[in-house]
Write an enzyme that holds these catalytic residues in place. Structure first.
Site, mmCIF file in Angstrom:
data_model
loop_
_atom_site.group_PDB
_atom_site.id
_atom_site.type_symbol
_atom_site.label_atom_id
_atom_site.label_comp_id
_atom_site.label_asym_id
_atom_site.label_seq_id
_atom_site.Cartn_x
_atom_site.Cartn_y
_atom_site.Cartn_z
ATOM 1 N N ALA A 178 0.835 -1.203 0.000
ATOM 2 C CA ALA A 178 0.000 0.000 0.000
ATOM 3 C C ALA A 178 0.869 1.250 0.000
ATOM 4 C CB ALA A 178 -0.925 -0.022 1.202
ATOM 5 N N GLU A 203 2.890 0.347 -10.578
ATOM 6 C CA GLU A 203 4.350 0.252 -10.371
ATOM 7 C C GLU A 203 5.085 1.326 -11.183
ATOM 8 O OE1 GLU A 203 3.929 -1.793 -7.530
ATOM 9 O OE2 GLU A 203 6.026 -2.093 -8.069
HETATM 10 C C1 LIG Z 1 -5.897 -1.704 -10.736
HETATM 11 C C2 LIG Z 1 -4.885 -0.919 -9.967
HETATM 12 C C3 LIG Z 1 -4.080 -1.570 -9.048
HETATM 13 C C4 LIG Z 1 -3.155 -0.853 -8.290
HETATM 14 N N1 LIG Z 1 -2.411 -1.503 -7.326
HETATM 15 C C5 LIG Z 1 -1.649 -0.783 -6.478
HETATM 16 C C6 LIG Z 1 -1.021 -1.395 -5.353
HETATM 17 O O1 LIG Z 1 -1.077 -2.610 -5.142
HETATM 18 N N2 LIG Z 1 -0.356 -0.600 -4.476
HETATM 19 C C7 LIG Z 1 -0.252 0.744 -4.653
HETATM 20 O O2 LIG Z 1 0.356 1.399 -3.816
HETATM 21 N N3 LIG Z 1 -0.813 1.359 -5.732
HETATM 22 C C8 LIG Z 1 -1.509 0.632 -6.624
HETATM 23 N N4 LIG Z 1 -2.119 1.246 -7.691
HETATM 24 C C9 LIG Z 1 -1.937 2.671 -7.893
HETATM 25 C C10 LIG Z 1 -0.986 2.972 -9.054
HETATM 26 O O3 LIG Z 1 0.329 2.595 -8.721
HETATM 27 C C11 LIG Z 1 -1.136 4.471 -9.376
HETATM 28 O O4 LIG Z 1 -2.390 4.612 -10.022
HETATM 29 C C12 LIG Z 1 -0.019 4.986 -10.245
HETATM 30 O O5 LIG Z 1 1.165 5.046 -9.512
HETATM 31 C C13 LIG Z 1 -0.342 6.388 -10.797
HETATM 32 O O6 LIG Z 1 -0.728 7.244 -9.787
HETATM 33 P P1 LIG Z 1 -2.075 8.125 -9.924
HETATM 34 O O7 LIG Z 1 -3.165 7.186 -10.326
HETATM 35 O O8 LIG Z 1 -2.252 8.920 -8.694
HETATM 36 O O9 LIG Z 1 -1.796 9.059 -11.159
HETATM 37 P P2 LIG Z 1 -1.031 10.455 -11.167
HETATM 38 O O10 LIG Z 1 0.282 10.336 -10.460
HETATM 39 O O11 LIG Z 1 -1.952 11.520 -10.720
HETATM 40 O O12 LIG Z 1 -0.730 10.612 -12.717
HETATM 41 C C14 LIG Z 1 -1.739 10.961 -13.657
HETATM 42 C C15 LIG Z 1 -1.092 11.070 -15.032
HETATM 43 O O13 LIG Z 1 -0.061 12.083 -14.995
HETATM 44 C C16 LIG Z 1 1.188 11.555 -15.419
HETATM 45 N N5 LIG Z 1 2.275 12.164 -14.658
HETATM 46 C C17 LIG Z 1 2.383 12.262 -13.310
HETATM 47 N N6 LIG Z 1 3.540 12.879 -12.974
HETATM 48 C C18 LIG Z 1 4.171 13.151 -14.146
HETATM 49 C C19 LIG Z 1 5.406 13.767 -14.464
HETATM 50 N N7 LIG Z 1 6.238 14.226 -13.528
HETATM 51 N N8 LIG Z 1 5.737 13.888 -15.784
HETATM 52 C C20 LIG Z 1 4.908 13.433 -16.764
HETATM 53 N N9 LIG Z 1 3.713 12.846 -16.504
HETATM 54 C C21 LIG Z 1 3.359 12.708 -15.222
HETATM 55 C C22 LIG Z 1 1.090 10.062 -15.141
HETATM 56 O O14 LIG Z 1 1.976 9.334 -15.955
HETATM 57 C C23 LIG Z 1 -0.360 9.787 -15.461
HETATM 58 O O15 LIG Z 1 -0.512 9.608 -16.843
HETATM 59 C C24 LIG Z 1 -3.015 0.548 -8.491
HETATM 60 C C25 LIG Z 1 -3.817 1.189 -9.447
HETATM 61 C C26 LIG Z 1 -4.739 0.493 -10.161
HETATM 62 C C27 LIG Z 1 -5.600 1.225 -11.149
#
Ligand SMILES: Cc1cc2nc3c(=O)[nH]c(=O)nc-3n(C[C@H](O)[C@H](O)[C@H](O)COP(=O)(O)OP(=O)(O)OC[C@H]3O[C@@H](n4cnc5c(N)ncnc54)[C@H](O)[C@@H]3O)c2cc1C
Length: 410
Positions: A138, A387
């Site tokens: 998490a 990831e």
């Molecule tokens: C089905 C599923 C399973 C998951 N399992 C886990 C889990 O087991 N454990 C866990 O901790 N998390 C988990 N996650 C969360 C996942 O790791 C995050 O969704 C992911 O890290 C992206 O974070 P965010 O969704 O907040 O997107 P954001 O960080 O808000 O990003 C949104 C968009 O902006 C882009 N972006 C962000 N920063 C930059 C930058 N500096 N430069 C260019 N582009 C950028 C991203 O690439 C993305 O396209 C899971 C998510 C899903 C949907």
């Protein structure tokens, strides 16, 4: 030099897991895509916990763990000869299982992302306590996704206990696991260096699973929201040191980030397995329609569809080789952070492109639920998001190649 030859044991595992994918996963793939939150009971025979318990008992009998154990080696020693070990075994196993079904592979009890974190950082005593669990990971929070340095969940030391508070979202296997590895800050004023990981067994008062997500793909896998409200755990449930490094904060944060060096090649391997499934079925369906790829034919004599399949095969192979390289480096005691991000970026992107293009190439057959092509296109999307997203992997690769810090290249 990289050695791509697999050991007999790895080849055996590869064949066995291909069979598991074909005979166990594929027949129930559609069922759990539809019955989203049902537990896939058919996976119980694959539970990894009994095997882990047997391995621990064997190590204890050999005096390798527990009281009187030989002292732990501090440094990971470079093996004298190049070899393929656990990391290579892990990626080829994942590829095979995900050729069957990504969501089901993520639902095999005992093999959560938290297990990778425990295996990477736990002390021998902690491995004995936590090695036999099914652990999820998490990290993500409502206000902290790609930028994991901005984590807001707190861990405060109170006597012999840590007290955790915060909200974790999108936790894979968060509902079904028996333990959660939680990232939290021990001091909000100290930034990245203060972020540590903590092992919280399910049933601990103050930890509650409050929601399961409905998703586009990998619907067999549960994705949970977990609330931590004054959740108390023993002081020694922290993974690694509780010290907050005053000097090189990047290096300190790097310790928790090291888990990604193992998990990113594994997620890339998921994309390789899933897109292989799409390619195999597409080639089979096109073959039935009389379109068979002849790789020896000159490109200019190929039809557009043949040329497209050859291009996808080449992209797939390039991505697979990057995954093998990242795993091979880890097995041989070499740093692989750059290669782990490279393979995740390439395999995640190529996996998305291939699975969607296979739907297109097969037309209405690809789009309908009579075949699994549409499902694989949905399943593969997440592999370019969790990831670390495509954009984040590219950013990491650029920073490493250009030798720039995260402050210098955002
Ligand atoms: C089905 C599923 C399973 C998951 N399992 C886990 C889990 O087991 N454990 C866990 O901790 N998390 C988990 N996650 C969360 C996942 O790791 C995050 O969704 C992911 O890290 C992206 O974070 P965010 O969704 O907040 O997107 P954001 O960080 O808000 O990003 C949104 C968009 O902006 C882009 N972006 C962000 N920063 C930059 C930058 N500096 N430069 C260019 N582009 C950028 C991203 O690439 C993305 O396209 C899971 C998510 C899903 C949907």
């Amino acid at each position: 030099m990289i050695n791509l030859e697999l050991s007999e044991a790895h080849e055996g595992a590869e064949k066995f897991l291909h069979d598991v994918a074909l005979k166990l996963f594929r027949p129930i793939s559609r069922k759990y895509d539809k019955q989203e939150h049902d537990v896939p009971v058919e996976l119980a025979p694959l539970d990894r916990r009994p095997a882990a318990a047997a391995a621990l008992a064997k190590a204890k009998a050999a005096g390798e763990v527990g009281a009187g154990a030989k002292p732990e080696k501090k440094e990971r020693k470079k093996p004298e000869t190049v070899q393929n070990g656990n990391n290579m075994g892990s990626v080829i196993s994942v590829m095979q299982m995900c050729w069957g079904d990504v969501g089901l592979m993520l639902s095999v009890p005992g093999g959560g992302l938290g297990n990778a974190a425990i295996a990477a950082v736990a002390t021998p005593e902690q491995k004995e306590r936590f090695g036999l669990v099914y652990a999820s990971m998490a990290i993500t929070e409502p206000a902290s996704g790609s930028d994991s340095a901005s984590i807001g969940t707190t861990a405060d030391l109170d006597g012999d206990e840590w007290v955790l508070n915060g909200e974790k979202i999108f936790v894979t296997a968060g509902g079904r696991c028996d333990t959660v590895v939680v990232w939290a800050t021990v001091d909000k004023t100290k930034g990245k260096a203060a972020i540590k990981s903590f092992v919280i067994p399910k049933g601990t008062p103050g930890m509650e699973v409050v929601k399961l997500e409905h998703k586009l793909g990998i619907r067999a896998s549960d994705t949970a929201t977990i609330l931590l409200t004054n959740c108390r755990i023993p002081k020694d449930n922290i993974l690694g040191s509780s010290e907050v490094a005053e000097g090189d904060k990047r290096a300190a944060f790097g310790k928790v980030m090291q888990t990604f060096d193992n998990t990113r090649p594994a997620v890339a391997a998921m994309a390789i397995g899933c897109s292989r499934a799409s390619l195999d079925l597409t080639e089979e369906l096109l073959g039935k329609a009389g379109i068979v790829i002849d790789f020896d034919k000159p490109r200019w004599e190929m039809s557009a569809i043949e040329a497209e399949l050859v291009r996808m095969e080449a992209d797939w192979e390039a991505a697979r080789l990057l995954v093998l390289r990242a795993a091979w480096l880890a097995d041989n005691g070499e740093p692989n952070s750059l290669e782990a991000s490279m393979c995740k970026a390439k395999a995640g992107r190529v996996g998305n492109q291939i699975t969607l293009r296979c739907v297109e190439l097969c037309g209405s057959i690809g789009y309908s639920e009579n075949e699994l092509l549409e499902k694989w296109a949905r399943d593969s999307k997440i592999l370019d998001i969790f990831e670390g997203t495509q954009q984040i992997q590219q950013l990491i690769v650029a920073r490493r190649i250009l030798e720039l810090s995260s402050a210098q290249l955002k």
